[in-house]
Design an enzyme around this catalytic site. Structure first.
Site, short mmCIF file in Angstrom:
data_model
loop_
_atom_site.label_atom_id
_atom_site.label_comp_id
_atom_site.label_asym_id
_atom_site.label_seq_id
_atom_site.Cartn_x
_atom_site.Cartn_y
_atom_site.Cartn_z
N LYS A 1 0.83 -1.21 0.00
CA LYS A 1 0.00 0.00 0.00
C LYS A 1 0.86 1.25 0.00
CE LYS A 1 0.20 1.66 4.32
NZ LYS A 1 0.76 2.96 4.65
N ASP B 1 -5.96 1.30 5.02
CA ASP B 1 -4.71 2.05 5.20
C ASP B 1 -4.35 2.84 3.95
OD1 ASP B 1 -2.63 2.99 6.71
OD2 ASP B 1 -1.46 1.15 6.64
#
Length: 105
Positions: free
Chosen positions: A46, A99
């Site tokens: 991410k 996230d």
């Protein structure tokens, strides 16, 4: 303080439970997970995708473009997790999608 949520991942069920208990009386809600490969891969990738999304934002791709990049990133993370033996659904949880959204706002 503000409410937050975090994922605790470990191959050791006792360790997950012990760590989660440490935060029992706090505003930090703990989610426990046994998909070590999936959570670690999602949380690492991410950051890479967030850089790309940030570049897109700098190029003024707009909110639709931002959303498209997030969707594509999570799809790719899911595929990578699956190919590495993890649970692809981890890409859509706290370590992946949640996230990524928080990082790119």
């Amino acid at each position: 303080g503000t409410i937050s949520q975090a994922v605790i991942v470990s191959n050791n069920p006792a360790a997950r439970t012990t760590v989660a208990q440490l935060f029992k009386e706090t505003t930090l809600c703990i989610q426990i997970n046994d998909d070590f490969e999936g959570v670690v891969t999602a949380s690492s990738l991410k950051n890479v995708y967030a850089l790309g999304i940030g570049i897109g934002d700098g190029l003024n791709i707009g909110s639709n473009g931002h959303g498209i990049l997030i969707a594509k990133a999570v799809q790719e993370i899911s595929t990578i997790i699956l190919n590495n033996g993890g649970n692809s659904e981890s890409a859509f949880g706290l370590a992946g999608l949640a996230d990524l959204v928080a990082t790119t706002q």
